[in-house]
Write an enzyme that holds these catalytic residues in place. Structure first.
Site, PDB file in Angstrom:
ATOM      1  CB  CYS A 181     -40.949  17.026 -10.723  1.00 16.31           C
ATOM      2  SG  CYS A 181     -41.772  17.369 -12.267  1.00 16.31           S
ATOM      3  CE  LYS A 230     -40.979  33.297  -4.844  1.00 18.15           C
ATOM      4  NZ  LYS A 230     -39.596  32.831  -5.173  1.00 18.15           N
ATOM      5  CD  GLU A 233     -37.515  15.533  -6.302  1.00 17.79           C
ATOM      6  OE1 GLU A 233     -37.689  16.371  -5.395  1.00 17.79           O
ATOM      7  OE2 GLU A 233     -38.170  15.532  -7.346  1.00 17.79           O
ATOM      8  CD  GLU A 271     -48.773  19.368 -10.572  1.00 15.98           C
ATOM      9  OE1 GLU A 271     -48.059  18.346 -10.640  1.00 15.98           O
ATOM     10  OE2 GLU A 271     -49.966  19.381 -10.893  1.00 15.98           O
ATOM     11  CB  SER A 294     -45.100  20.126   3.820  1.00 17.40           C
ATOM     12  OG  SER A 294     -45.371  20.094   5.165  1.00 17.40           O
ATOM     13  CB  THR A 314     -41.289  24.570  -0.464  1.00 16.57           C
ATOM     14  OG1 THR A 314     -39.882  24.539  -0.366  1.00 16.57           O
ATOM     15  CG2 THR A 314     -41.756  26.004  -0.521  1.00 16.57           C
TER      16      THR A 314
HETATM   17  P1  NAD Z   1     -38.494  24.866  -3.814  1.00 17.54           P
HETATM   18  O1  NAD Z   1     -39.596  24.224  -3.047  1.00 17.54           O
HETATM   19  O2  NAD Z   1     -37.223  25.136  -3.125  1.00 17.54           O
HETATM   20  O3  NAD Z   1     -38.979  26.274  -4.392  1.00 17.54           O
HETATM   21  C1  NAD Z   1     -40.091  26.404  -5.237  1.00 17.54           C
HETATM   22  C2  NAD Z   1     -40.624  27.800  -5.153  1.00 17.54           C
HETATM   23  O4  NAD Z   1     -41.138  28.029  -3.840  1.00 17.54           O
HETATM   24  C3  NAD Z   1     -39.587  28.894  -5.395  1.00 17.54           C
HETATM   25  O5  NAD Z   1     -40.173  29.943  -6.126  1.00 17.54           O
HETATM   26  C4  NAD Z   1     -39.253  29.348  -3.990  1.00 17.54           C
HETATM   27  O6  NAD Z   1     -38.758  30.659  -3.917  1.00 17.54           O
HETATM   28  C5  NAD Z   1     -40.608  29.242  -3.328  1.00 17.54           C
HETATM   29  N1  NAD Z   1     -40.582  29.139  -1.862  1.00 17.54           N
HETATM   30  C6  NAD Z   1     -39.605  28.647  -1.075  1.00 17.54           C
HETATM   31  N2  NAD Z   1     -39.972  28.740   0.228  1.00 17.54           N
HETATM   32  C7  NAD Z   1     -41.213  29.282   0.244  1.00 17.54           C
HETATM   33  C8  NAD Z   1     -42.135  29.603   1.282  1.00 17.54           C
HETATM   34  N3  NAD Z   1     -41.845  29.390   2.557  1.00 17.54           N
HETATM   35  N4  NAD Z   1     -43.320  30.129   0.933  1.00 17.54           N
HETATM   36  C9  NAD Z   1     -43.641  30.337  -0.357  1.00 17.54           C
HETATM   37  N5  NAD Z   1     -42.806  30.069  -1.379  1.00 17.54           N
HETATM   38  C10 NAD Z   1     -41.605  29.535  -1.078  1.00 17.54           C
HETATM   39  O7  NAD Z   1     -38.294  23.967  -5.107  1.00 17.54           O
HETATM   40  P2  NAD Z   1     -37.186  24.156  -6.227  1.00 17.54           P
HETATM   41  O8  NAD Z   1     -35.888  23.758  -5.636  1.00 17.54           O
HETATM   42  O9  NAD Z   1     -37.319  25.497  -6.857  1.00 17.54           O
HETATM   43  O10 NAD Z   1     -37.663  23.084  -7.315  1.00 17.54           O
HETATM   44  C11 NAD Z   1     -37.320  21.762  -7.249  1.00 17.54           C
HETATM   45  C12 NAD Z   1     -38.497  20.949  -6.742  1.00 17.54           C
HETATM   46  O11 NAD Z   1     -39.636  21.179  -7.565  1.00 17.54           O
HETATM   47  C13 NAD Z   1     -38.239  19.460  -6.840  1.00 17.54           C
HETATM   48  O12 NAD Z   1     -38.652  18.826  -5.658  1.00 17.54           O
HETATM   49  C14 NAD Z   1     -39.091  19.029  -8.013  1.00 17.54           C
HETATM   50  O13 NAD Z   1     -39.469  17.694  -7.984  1.00 17.54           O
HETATM   51  C15 NAD Z   1     -40.241  19.957  -7.922  1.00 17.54           C
HETATM   52  N6  NAD Z   1     -40.938  20.079  -9.231  1.00 17.54           N
HETATM   53  C16 NAD Z   1     -42.148  19.485  -9.393  1.00 17.54           C
HETATM   54  C17 NAD Z   1     -42.809  19.547 -10.614  1.00 17.54           C
HETATM   55  C18 NAD Z   1     -44.136  18.866 -10.833  1.00 17.54           C
HETATM   56  O14 NAD Z   1     -44.773  19.139 -11.829  1.00 17.54           O
HETATM   57  N7  NAD Z   1     -44.580  17.986  -9.954  1.00 17.54           N
HETATM   58  C19 NAD Z   1     -42.218  20.253 -11.665  1.00 17.54           C
HETATM   59  C20 NAD Z   1     -40.995  20.871 -11.472  1.00 17.54           C
HETATM   60  C21 NAD Z   1     -40.367  20.775 -10.235  1.00 17.54           C
END
Ligand code: NAD
Length: 503
Positions: free
Chosen positions: A294, A185, A393, A260, A244, A242
């Site tokens: 990230c 997803k 962040e 991650e 959490s 998300t």
């Molecule tokens: P996000 O948490 O908004 O969304 C990530 C994914 O989770 C999306 O596919 C979204 O549709 C899904 N999602 C949202 N709510 C959900 C729920 N309740 N249940 C299940 N899935 C759900 O993050 P984003 O805005 O897409 O990405 C940015 C974040 O990702 C930043 O905080 C960044 O630091 C982090 N990130 C971390 C890494 C790493 O390797 N540590 C790499 C890339 C991005």
């Protein structure tokens, strides 16, 4: 450079399937704010069908068709996927650029990495065959024990938008190498190239149901995947909030998760550096991928003796960054992903100003770009450790700067974060770099650079940046059930209980 966005459906059980509720969401080009197509939006009804397909694929022919077939068998598909992706590199890179806003040259690198990552895990899949039945040495006679490395089962892979196809690959490639079947997803904000991965899987004849790809909203498609009782694990990359929520939902089913999450990574620059080289890494470390990494080293710590000269050059280099439509040649900074991210980043900047920070460069929309979610490379000074801009962040092209006088002070400032993903140090004194690397509270350290990432080395964080490691051999372990098999080899009666009288 014009390219049409393919119109796709969900990819379930090896076929394109219209979402049960027929819902679609628009694709917005962040550089132009125009709607350029739409993607299917899965809901719990589609998740149900995809999980069933993944379960069938896992156990088809008692698992002999995929999960418990040899790693070498699965490796052939991974290599075929790698080859197809390489073949379609230019087209996929263009689609990634239009969908996510990242400069085209960066998208090309991403797609190359995708291909390398599938190849790498093909190698590890083959390696798994030689690692079966590894004996465990037991100091007890009468027993022998060994370990089987088996796939965990049906896994849910949830990914963000900043490296759309690459983040998906970091999960899909090891999950499939391990023998899992999966439901991906990806983010609703950038799904186009992941839907093309579905087409690639179809073309290479990946067995039906092994990889199912669902675009859709987090709460409608992601949440039902997390709470589904027949999904054995969730591997998540995204925001801490998300993450959490996902952990709370998975906890109800004792479902394992790997996380991650975000970061607020430091870069320490000592006084003995070559200023030009260190400035370029500082810029790359924070403004690459339009600042949406990230691991972005978004907190720059400068030795006070070079701060003035360094900041002067930093501003000159940052002013030289070409900000443009990311498809334009030599573009080095494109738009951020969406209107809501754009607003959020500008709010971070205005709060920092209100809290007393000074804007050394940028802070708003570039004057020459009226449309698109563009934000200038922004450098903030006069930052205190209690400010939001220091602690949270931003996920945009915003760098905050502080100075230090001693190594100890630099380390304390670097570690002053709830996050612990990346950290970087630049100095010509390699012993000092070694000391600082050990002192950093993080999962990744860069010495004399910031951000280069290779799929052979582990990736992940500590503290609120998450847990579990992706990439390298550690990435494969995420999807493996380490099964202990212990055999009683003695011919003797066990003799724990009093034997009853024989009749
Ligand atoms: P996000 O948490 O908004 O969304 C990530 C994914 O989770 C999306 O596919 C979204 O549709 C899904 N999602 C949202 N709510 C959900 C729920 N309740 N249940 C299940 N899935 C759900 O993050 P984003 O805005 O897409 O990405 C940015 C974040 O990702 C930043 O905080 C960044 O630091 C982090 N990130 C971390 C890494 C790493 O390797 N540590 C790499 C890339 C991005």
């Amino acid at each position: 450079m014009a390219i049409a966005i393919p119109s796709r459906q969900l990819f379930i059980d090896g076929e394109w399937k219209e979402p049960v509720l027929k819902k679609r969401v628009p694709i917005i080009n962040p550089a132009t704010e125009e709607i350029i197509g739409d993607i299917p939006a899965a809901t719990s009804e589609d998740v149900e069908i995809a999980v069933e397909a993944a379960q069938r694929a896992f156990s088809r022919n008692k698992g002999k068709n995929w999960a418990f077939n040899s790693g070498a068998y699965r490796a052939k598909f991974l290599r075929a996927i790698a080859a197809k992706i390489a073949e379609r590199k230019t087209e996929l890179a263009k689609l990634e650029t239009i969908d996510s806003g990242k400069p085209y040259a960066e998208a090309v690198l991403d797609i190359e990495d995708v291909s390398v990552c599938f190849e790498f895990y093909a190698g590890l899949a083959e390696g798994l065959d030689t690692k079966q039945k590894t004996p465990i040495s037991l100091p007890y006679p009468g027993f022998n024990s060994y370990v089987l490395k088996e796939p965990l089962g049906v896994v849910g892979l949830i990914t963000p938008w900043n490296y759309p196809l690459l983040m998906a690959t970091w999960k899909v490639a090891p999950a499939l190498a391990a023998g899992c079947t999966a439901i991906l997803k990806m983010s609703e904000l950038a799904s186009v190239t992941c839907l093309e991965l579905a087409e690639v899987c179809r073309e290479v004849g990946l067995p039906p149901g092994v990889l199912n790809i669902l675009s859709g909203l987090g709460n409608e498609a992601g949440a039902p995947l997390v709470s589904h009782p027949n999904v054995d694990k969730i591997a998540f990359t995204g925001s801490a909030v998300t993450g959490s929520n996902i952990m709370a939902s998975a906890a109800k089913l004792i479902k394992p998760v790997s996380m991650e999450l975000g970061g607020k990574s430091p870069l320490i620059v000592f006084e003995d550096v070559d200023i030009e080289k260190a400035v370029e890494w500082s810029i790359f470390g924070c403004f690459w991928t339009n600042g949406q990494m990230c691991s972005a080293t978004s907190r720059l710590l400068l030795h006070e003796s070079i701060a003035s000269e360094f900041l002067d050059r930093l501003v000159q280099w940052a002013k030289n960054i070409k900000i443009s439509d990311p498809l334009e040649e030599d573009s080095k900074l494109g738009p951020v992903i969406s209107k809501s991210q754009y607003d959020k980043i500008l709010k971070f900047i205005s709060t920092a100003k209100n809290e007393g920070a000074s804007i050394l460069l940028g802070g708003s929309r570039p004057k020459h770009l009226e449309k698109g979610y563009f934000i200038e490379p922004t450098i903030l000074t006069d930052v205190t450790t209690s400010m939001e801009i220091w602690r949270e962040e931003v996920f945009g092209p915003v760098l905050c700067v502080k100075t230090f006088s001693t190594e100890e002070e630099a380390i304390d400032l670097a570690n002053d974060s709830h996050y612990g993903l990346g950290a970087a140090v630049i100095s010509n004194d390699l012993e000092r770099c070694d000391r600082v690397s050990k002192a950093f509270r993080s999962g990744i350290v860069w010495i004399n650079c910031s951000q280069p990432c290779f799929c052979h080395a582990p990736w992940g964080g500590i503290k609120r940046s998450g847990f579990g490691r992706e990439l390298g051999e550690w990435g494969l372990e995420n999807y493996i059930n380490v099964k202990q098999v212990t055999q009683y080899t003695s011919g003797d009666q066990w003799n724990w209980y009093q034997p009853p009288a024989k009749l």
